[in-house]
Write a protein that holds these residues in place. Structure first.
Motif, PDB file in Angstrom:
ATOM      1  N   ALA A 101       0.832  -1.203   0.000  1.00 52.31           N
ATOM      2  CA  ALA A 101       0.000   0.000   0.000  1.00 52.31           C
ATOM      3  C   ALA A 101       0.864   1.250   0.000  1.00 52.31           C
ATOM      4  O   ALA A 101       1.956   1.274   0.577  1.00 52.31           O
ATOM      5  CB  ALA A 101      -0.925   0.000   1.212  1.00 52.31           C
ATOM      6  N   ILE A 102       0.384   2.302  -0.635  1.00 50.59           N
ATOM      7  CA  ILE A 102       1.105   3.573  -0.708  1.00 50.59           C
ATOM      8  C   ILE A 102       0.567   4.490   0.379  1.00 50.59           C
ATOM      9  O   ILE A 102      -0.625   4.818   0.394  1.00 50.59           O
ATOM     10  CB  ILE A 102       0.939   4.227  -2.091  1.00 50.59           C
ATOM     11  N   LEU A 103       1.458   4.899   1.278  1.00 48.02           N
ATOM     12  CA  LEU A 103       1.048   5.722   2.418  1.00 48.02           C
ATOM     13  C   LEU A 103       1.799   7.047   2.453  1.00 48.02           C
ATOM     14  O   LEU A 103       1.841   7.708   3.488  1.00 48.02           O
ATOM     15  CB  LEU A 103       1.288   4.951   3.724  1.00 48.02           C
ATOM     16  N   ARG A 104       2.365   7.464   1.324  1.00 46.59           N
ATOM     17  CA  ARG A 104       3.148   8.687   1.296  1.00 46.59           C
ATOM     18  C   ARG A 104       2.277   9.908   1.645  1.00 46.59           C
ATOM     19  O   ARG A 104       1.179  10.069   1.108  1.00 46.59           O
ATOM     20  CB  ARG A 104       3.775   8.896  -0.084  1.00 46.59           C
ATOM     21  N   GLY A 105       2.808  10.730   2.535  1.00 43.18           N
ATOM     22  CA  GLY A 105       2.111  11.972   2.887  1.00 43.18           C
ATOM     23  C   GLY A 105       0.892  11.780   3.758  1.00 43.18           C
ATOM     24  O   GLY A 105       0.094  12.716   3.922  1.00 43.18           O
TER      25      GLY A 105
END
Length: 358
Positions: free
Chosen positions: A332-336
């Motif tokens: 999963a992408i959790l950037r920012g």
């Protein structure tokens, strides 16, 4: 009192005094002892006064009730009319003419007074058929029954919402729209009012609900695959077990929605789009949400326990105090993301710095 004394005022009687009748000769009849509370007016005995039965002649119709019922709302006009003055045992600030039977005369409508009297008795408002709710509301305002006014005003507003020109469609009415529509045809329901509608278990595939009002709508186990719900209002809606494969919920409002066990996974690979949606306090536990697009969505205080979020895009998502315990965030992408107070206990796979740092 001494034996044989003449009684000119019954208030002089005491408990257990024996009352006898005499015409100037020997006593001819003896009566059982008279209780003070049975013969003396209500003076300084608030409990017995409140249990006192009263007759009211409202516009020619007689109502029987207790003083306690009439004074239940202490700030009302009725309470002021029938509260006992403890000094003299009379109504404290009001006097009224009475009819031949002794009933208090009040020049108001009996049909509007009856539901208010029943409301004071039971705290439940029941309106008989063909009785104007607006007439009862005006009567409640006249008598200063504040709680009754608030209750009736809420009922009036609800009636206007459900019976007015913008009233929501019922399940029966909506099914009539569905029946002649082919499965592959797009049913356009943009801006439609379906608030509180019961749409459980219906096949709603591909329907365009853009900007529709679906507040508190029941969509339990409905098939909503490939539906368009962009900017739709689903506040406090129930979608437990719904099929949401390939759904578009861009900027939809799902605050406090119940979405337990929903399926967002599309075998064809089309990811559900929930970009910018409002999911504050929503419950999505045990949902299949792999590859879902949740960019810049708000999930504050949401519950996503045991959700499958593999490969989901949560870039810029507000996850403050969101419960993700037991969930799968592999890939999963959790950037920012805002991860302040986020619960990440018992995760199925460890998080890597590459997921949270750009």
């Amino acid at each position: 009192l001494v034996s044989g004394a003449e009684i000119k005022d019954v208030s002089e009687l005491r408990d257990n005094d024996e009352v006898v009748l005499s015409e100037g000769e020997d006593i001819i009849q003896s009566l059982p002892p008279a209780r003070f509370s049975e013969v003396r007016p209500c003076v300084n005995r608030s409990a017995s006064c409140r249990d006192e039965w009263l007759s009211l002649n409202i516009g020619g119709q007689v109502f029987m009730t207790t003083r306690a019922t009439l004074t239940k709302d202490p700030d009302s006009m009725l309470a002021r009319m029938f509260t006992i003055d403890e000094d003299d045992g009379r109504n404290s600030s009001w006097s009224s003419a009475t009819d031949a039977t002794g009933a208090y005369l009040i020049d108001r409508s009996p049909e509007y007074f009856r539901p208010l009297l029943n409301y004071l008795r039971s705290n439940h408002f029941i309106l008989e058929e063909n009785v104007s709710i607006l007439g009862v509301l005006e009567e409640a305002r006249f008598f200063g029954l504040t709680k009754a006014v608030e209750h009736i005003e809420a009922l009036v507003q609800e009636k206007e919402e459900t019976e007015g020109p913008d009233a929501p469609l019922t399940r029966k009415e909506f099914v009539k729209l569905l029946i002649p529509t082919l499965v592959k045809s797009e049913l356009r329901c943009q801006g439609l009012n379906l608030s509180r509608a019961d749409l459980r278990h219906l096949d709603l595939r591909g329907i365009n609900f853009r900007e529709a009002n679906l507040r508190q709508c029941n969509l339990t186990q409905a098939n909503m695959s490939n539906c368009t719900l962009s900017r739709a209002d689903l506040t406090r809606a129930t979608l437990d077990g719904a099929n949401l494969q390939g759904v578009s919920m861009v900027r939809a409002v799902l605050e406090q929605a119940s979405m337990r066990g929903c399926n967002f996974d599309d075998p064809s690979g089309k990811a559900a789009n929930m970009e910018g949606s409002n999911l504050k306090h929503a419950v999505l536990e045990d949902s299949q949400m792999s590859a879902v697009d949740l960019r810049v969505a708000c999930l504050r205080h949401a519950c996503l326990r045991r959700c499958d979020l593999q490969g989901a895009n949560l870039a810029g998502t507000d996850l403050e105090k969101c419960d993700l315990s037991g969930s799968n965030l592999h890939g999963a992408i959790l950037r920012g993301c805002n991860l302040r107070g986020t619960i990440l206990e018992d995760m199925q796979s460890p998080l890597h710095m590459s997921q949270t740092v750009s």
